[in-house]
Design a protein around this motif. Structure first.
Motif, PDB file in Angstrom:
ATOM      1  N   SER A  97      78.105  55.205  41.899  1.00 35.64           N
ATOM      2  CA  SER A  97      77.097  56.202  42.260  1.00 35.64           C
ATOM      3  C   SER A  97      76.448  55.842  43.590  1.00 35.64           C
ATOM      4  O   SER A  97      76.130  54.673  43.835  1.00 35.64           O
ATOM      5  CB  SER A  97      76.018  56.288  41.185  1.00 35.64           C
ATOM      6  OG  SER A  97      74.977  57.165  41.595  1.00 35.64           O
TER       7      SER A  97
ATOM      8  N   SER B 284      80.902  56.622  36.994  1.00 31.59           N
ATOM      9  CA  SER B 284      80.752  57.487  38.166  1.00 31.59           C
ATOM     10  C   SER B 284      80.034  58.776  37.773  1.00 31.59           C
ATOM     11  O   SER B 284      80.246  59.294  36.673  1.00 31.59           O
ATOM     12  CB  SER B 284      82.130  57.844  38.751  1.00 31.59           C
ATOM     13  OG  SER B 284      82.005  58.815  39.787  1.00 31.59           O
ATOM     14  N   PRO B 285      79.211  59.314  38.665  1.00 27.92           N
ATOM     15  CA  PRO B 285      78.738  60.682  38.472  1.00 27.92           C
ATOM     16  C   PRO B 285      79.879  61.650  38.733  1.00 27.92           C
ATOM     17  O   PRO B 285      80.898  61.282  39.336  1.00 27.92           O
ATOM     18  CB  PRO B 285      77.633  60.822  39.517  1.00 27.92           C
ATOM     19  CG  PRO B 285      78.012  59.848  40.594  1.00 27.92           C
ATOM     20  CD  PRO B 285      78.697  58.706  39.902  1.00 27.92           C
ATOM     21  N   THR B 286      79.732  62.881  38.281  1.00 26.71           N
ATOM     22  CA  THR B 286      80.758  63.898  38.479  1.00 26.71           C
ATOM     23  C   THR B 286      80.463  64.695  39.744  1.00 26.71           C
ATOM     24  O   THR B 286      79.367  65.217  39.920  1.00 26.71           O
ATOM     25  CB  THR B 286      80.815  64.857  37.279  1.00 26.71           C
ATOM     26  OG1 THR B 286      81.054  64.093  36.092  1.00 26.71           O
ATOM     27  CG2 THR B 286      81.929  65.869  37.441  1.00 26.71           C
ATOM     28  N   TYR B 287      81.456  64.754  40.630  1.00 24.21           N
ATOM     29  CA  TYR B 287      81.374  65.568  41.833  1.00 24.21           C
ATOM     30  C   TYR B 287      82.610  66.459  41.888  1.00 24.21           C
ATOM     31  O   TYR B 287      83.746  65.951  41.854  1.00 24.21           O
ATOM     32  CB  TYR B 287      81.319  64.698  43.094  1.00 24.21           C
ATOM     33  CG  TYR B 287      80.044  63.913  43.253  1.00 24.21           C
ATOM     34  CD1 TYR B 287      78.858  64.547  43.612  1.00 24.21           C
ATOM     35  CD2 TYR B 287      80.020  62.538  43.035  1.00 24.21           C
ATOM     36  CE1 TYR B 287      77.686  63.826  43.758  1.00 24.21           C
ATOM     37  CE2 TYR B 287      78.850  61.806  43.180  1.00 24.21           C
ATOM     38  CZ  TYR B 287      77.686  62.458  43.537  1.00 24.21           C
ATOM     39  OH  TYR B 287      76.520  61.743  43.674  1.00 24.21           O
ATOM     40  N   LEU B 288      82.415  67.768  41.946  1.00 28.67           N
ATOM     41  CA  LEU B 288      83.535  68.702  42.047  1.00 28.67           C
ATOM     42  C   LEU B 288      84.581  68.433  40.965  1.00 28.67           C
ATOM     43  O   LEU B 288      85.778  68.400  41.220  1.00 28.67           O
ATOM     44  CB  LEU B 288      84.174  68.605  43.444  1.00 28.67           C
ATOM     45  CG  LEU B 288      83.246  68.932  44.618  1.00 28.67           C
ATOM     46  CD1 LEU B 288      83.964  68.708  45.938  1.00 28.67           C
ATOM     47  CD2 LEU B 288      82.716  70.357  44.524  1.00 28.67           C
ATOM     48  N   GLU B 289      84.096  68.221  39.748  1.00 27.55           N
ATOM     49  CA  GLU B 289      84.937  67.996  38.575  1.00 27.55           C
ATOM     50  C   GLU B 289      85.753  66.715  38.677  1.00 27.55           C
ATOM     51  O   GLU B 289      86.780  66.566  37.999  1.00 27.55           O
ATOM     52  CB  GLU B 289      85.854  69.198  38.324  1.00 27.55           C
ATOM     53  CG  GLU B 289      85.093  70.493  38.078  1.00 27.55           C
ATOM     54  CD  GLU B 289      85.994  71.620  37.625  1.00 27.55           C
ATOM     55  OE1 GLU B 289      87.124  71.350  37.188  1.00 27.55           O
ATOM     56  OE2 GLU B 289      85.564  72.782  37.717  1.00 27.55           O
ATOM     57  N   SER B 290      85.306  65.770  39.503  1.00 30.99           N
ATOM     58  CA  SER B 290      86.004  64.501  39.618  1.00 30.99           C
ATOM     59  C   SER B 290      84.973  63.397  39.849  1.00 30.99           C
ATOM     60  O   SER B 290      83.766  63.645  39.824  1.00 30.99           O
ATOM     61  CB  SER B 290      87.021  64.552  40.755  1.00 30.99           C
ATOM     62  OG  SER B 290      87.813  63.383  40.774  1.00 30.99           O
TER      63      SER B 290
ATOM     64  N   SER C 206      83.244  60.077  42.082  1.00 30.10           N
ATOM     65  CA  SER C 206      82.652  60.061  43.415  1.00 30.10           C
ATOM     66  C   SER C 206      83.652  59.595  44.472  1.00 30.10           C
ATOM     67  O   SER C 206      84.552  58.783  44.216  1.00 30.10           O
ATOM     68  CB  SER C 206      81.426  59.141  43.441  1.00 30.10           C
ATOM     69  OG  SER C 206      81.815  57.780  43.376  1.00 30.10           O
TER      70      SER C 206
ATOM     71  N   ALA D 210      77.297  63.789  34.005  1.00 29.16           N
ATOM     72  CA  ALA D 210      77.410  65.136  34.577  1.00 29.16           C
ATOM     73  C   ALA D 210      76.211  65.968  34.157  1.00 29.16           C
ATOM     74  O   ALA D 210      75.516  65.652  33.181  1.00 29.16           O
ATOM     75  CB  ALA D 210      78.708  65.803  34.130  1.00 29.16           C
TER      76      ALA D 210
ATOM     77  N   HIS E  32      81.935  70.005  32.715  1.00 27.11           N
ATOM     78  CA  HIS E  32      82.497  68.793  33.310  1.00 27.11           C
ATOM     79  C   HIS E  32      82.640  67.664  32.294  1.00 27.11           C
ATOM     80  O   HIS E  32      82.973  66.539  32.681  1.00 27.11           O
ATOM     81  CB  HIS E  32      81.617  68.328  34.470  1.00 27.11           C
ATOM     82  CG  HIS E  32      81.586  69.297  35.603  1.00 27.11           C
ATOM     83  ND1 HIS E  32      80.579  69.287  36.557  1.00 27.11           N
ATOM     84  CD2 HIS E  32      82.422  70.312  35.936  1.00 27.11           C
ATOM     85  CE1 HIS E  32      80.810  70.267  37.430  1.00 27.11           C
ATOM     86  NE2 HIS E  32      81.910  70.895  37.073  1.00 27.11           N
TER      87      HIS E  32
END
Length: 207
Positions: free
Chosen positions: A42, A111-117, A119, A145, A150
């Motif tokens: 993150s 990891s946080p979710t960014y754009l369904e994936s 980081s 998320a 997600h």
């Protein structure tokens, strides 16, 4: 700051209760102690992702200890402390982080979710890990998320990447939504109860 931002986030799960002996398993490297690393991808300091991943590691290591495995205190690798990560990965702190990630043993990756994936910062670091560098690693993918859509990203994006890098991923990843946080303790306990035996078996076979 050191690439290993903080050591010992997990209580020494291998500490024995007085008067109670547990069977030992000797690993391929001749040690009876399982190395443990927590990787947080993150970009935010003291993030929700970090808190969830560390708490999951602590509870999981405690349960694994009860199966007879001695787990060393976990070492934290925080990608935020490695920024900017050079594409050639030659800095000492980046090399130290990679050495931690590729140790045989137990690896929690959050990891946080960014754009369904996951980081981009996490991907930058994992891109520097040698091919099959996680070949003797039992990995636990964790993602946070905000959007319920997600929830499956952890098993659709992060888990397959770890498998492609050689890791053994014996249990479904953990996905935690913002709305789940008030019930986090119960969610973690449920995951650990379902996954512990699979992780223990994988560690004995893989490491």
């Amino acid at each position: 700051m050191s690439a290993i931002a903080r050591a010992g986030i997990v209580a020494p799960a291998g500490t024995r209760t007085p008067g109670r002996e547990r069977p030992q398993h000797e690993f391929a490297n001749g040690s009876a102690v399982v190395p443990c690393t927590v990787l947080v991808g993150s970009p935010r300091r003291q993030s929700r992702t970090q808190a969830v991943t560390e708490q999951l590691a602590q509870r999981t290591c405690r349960e694994l200890s009860a199966t007879g495995l001695d787990i060393e205190p976990a070492r934290l690798v925080d990608v935020r402390e490695l920024s900017p990560i050079a594409l050639d990965g030659q800095q000492d702190e980046v090399q130290a982080a990679i050495a931690e990630l590729t140790r045989p043993g137990l690896l929690f990756i959050g990891s946080p979710t960014y754009l369904e994936s996951f980081s981009g910062m996490l991907k930058l670091l994992l891109d520097l890990v040698p091919r099959d560098g996680l070949g003797r690693t039992v990995a636990v993918p964790v993602m946070t998320a905000a959007d319920p859509r997600h929830r499956m990203a952890v098993d659709r994006s992060l888990a397959p990447l770890l498998v492609a890098m050689g890791a053994t991923v014996p249990a479904p990843g953990l996905s935690v939504l913002v709305d789940d946080m008030p019930q986090l303790d119960g969610l973690l306990d449920t995951w650990v109860e379902a996954a512990c035996s699979k992780l223990a078996a994988a560690l004995r076979q893989t490491c």
